[in-house]
Motif scaffolding. Sequence first.
Motif, mmCIF file in Angstrom:
data_model
loop_
_atom_site.group_PDB
_atom_site.id
_atom_site.type_symbol
_atom_site.label_atom_id
_atom_site.label_comp_id
_atom_site.label_asym_id
_atom_site.label_seq_id
_atom_site.Cartn_x
_atom_site.Cartn_y
_atom_site.Cartn_z
ATOM 1 N N ALA A 9 91.803 23.119 -51.379
ATOM 2 C CA ALA A 9 92.565 23.340 -52.609
ATOM 3 C C ALA A 9 93.386 24.591 -52.462
ATOM 4 C CB ALA A 9 91.611 23.459 -53.786
ATOM 5 N N LEU A 11 95.561 27.962 -54.235
ATOM 6 C CA LEU A 11 95.718 28.823 -55.418
ATOM 7 C C LEU A 11 95.968 30.215 -54.937
ATOM 8 C CD1 LEU A 11 94.170 27.287 -58.357
ATOM 9 C CD2 LEU A 11 94.676 29.664 -58.635
ATOM 10 N N ALA A 41 93.548 34.803 -60.327
ATOM 11 C CA ALA A 41 93.606 33.437 -59.855
ATOM 12 C C ALA A 41 95.023 32.978 -59.581
ATOM 13 C CB ALA A 41 92.961 32.516 -60.883
ATOM 14 N N ASP A 42 96.013 33.609 -60.183
ATOM 15 C CA ASP A 42 97.381 33.183 -59.943
ATOM 16 C C ASP A 42 98.153 34.214 -59.132
ATOM 17 O OD1 ASP A 42 98.617 34.055 -63.261
ATOM 18 O OD2 ASP A 42 97.560 35.180 -61.726
ATOM 19 N N GLY A 78 96.843 26.642 -66.721
ATOM 20 C CA GLY A 78 96.292 25.329 -66.396
ATOM 21 C C GLY A 78 94.787 25.290 -66.266
ATOM 22 N N THR A 79 94.129 26.419 -66.381
ATOM 23 C CA THR A 79 92.676 26.476 -66.221
ATOM 24 C C THR A 79 91.963 26.023 -67.496
ATOM 25 O OG1 THR A 79 92.638 28.194 -64.523
ATOM 26 C CG2 THR A 79 90.709 28.045 -65.947
ATOM 27 N N ARG A 141 90.007 32.560 -58.679
ATOM 28 C CA ARG A 141 89.854 31.118 -58.488
ATOM 29 C C ARG A 141 88.525 30.790 -57.818
ATOM 30 N NH1 ARG A 141 90.451 28.208 -53.908
ATOM 31 N NH2 ARG A 141 91.262 26.082 -53.967
ATOM 32 N N GLY A 143 87.391 27.606 -55.635
ATOM 33 C CA GLY A 143 87.909 26.348 -55.091
ATOM 34 C C GLY A 143 87.214 25.822 -53.856
ATOM 35 N N PRO A 241 87.635 20.563 -59.659
ATOM 36 C CA PRO A 241 88.913 21.120 -59.182
ATOM 37 C C PRO A 241 90.097 20.774 -60.076
ATOM 38 C CG PRO A 241 87.692 20.101 -57.380
ATOM 39 C CD PRO A 241 86.965 19.746 -58.645
ATOM 40 N N ARG A 243 90.236 20.885 -63.130
ATOM 41 C CA ARG A 243 90.290 21.851 -64.231
ATOM 42 C C ARG A 243 90.688 23.254 -63.766
ATOM 43 N NH1 ARG A 243 88.360 20.616 -69.150
ATOM 44 N NH2 ARG A 243 87.310 18.627 -69.490
ATOM 45 N N GLN A 244 91.022 23.396 -62.495
ATOM 46 C CA GLN A 244 91.447 24.686 -61.927
ATOM 47 C C GLN A 244 90.465 25.805 -62.295
ATOM 48 O OE1 GLN A 244 95.676 25.550 -62.465
ATOM 49 N NE2 GLN A 244 96.091 23.383 -62.847
#
Length: 257
Positions: A9, A11, A41-42, A78-79, A141, A143, A241, A243-244
Amino acid sequence: MSVRKGAPALLSAGTLCAALLLTGCAGPAVPSAPAPTTATADGARPRPGPPGGGGSVPAPESRLPGVGPVTRASVPAGTSQVLLVTGATPDSNTSTATLHVRDRTGRWKAQAGPWPAHNALRGWTADHDAGDLRTPIGVFRLGDAGGRLPDPGTRLPYDQDEQFAVSGTGFAGEPLEGSFDHVIAIDYNRVPGRTPLDKERPLGAEKGGGIWVHVDHGGPTQACVSLDRAAMRELLRALDPARQPVVVMGPATELAR
């Protein structure tokens, strides 16, 4: 032998938490050091986040319990799944973890937990460095997973590998064996989409890395977060995943900012 399950994944970018794999989270007591600004996370700067109800599943709330506007701004839009890990004070090495999920109306509710947890021996930091014996504060994140034992049924990519074996004793003299039977990589100073065993450190080795959620060994960690075995397996099976998912972690005072 290594068995990597699932597609990697992507991120944000993020010691190996493995006591014997690097400067891990579960090694014996040693002098501490400072700490790195946690990447969110971003990819933005890091920030905190707390826990919330569990078992009884309380009524949904419009906001994550105990999470203030500064921390909330670091949670990706988006989480919709957050592991909230909250310490009582900046120097405490025990904490509480609760998995929250956001429904279609935008309201949050506890999905699993609360679970008792351990974090680093000396508590928390917003500027983690390798060996400081503090857990990074921030939003990161979740992942990639793995462990010495087979996949317990997670939807995350899972790397089963004997390299997750660990021995020795922790800060309270407790045995570390089995601590890495199951782990989830926290995307602090790491390359997302790779096994938790990967040693590449985008921020440099001096900023630490290999920070995981792993099986609790009964005492403080070097930088990781640990949950008892049953909670760890429940968390692995719950994370989605799609659901981020991220972890929001730190002392309550920081997460409330």
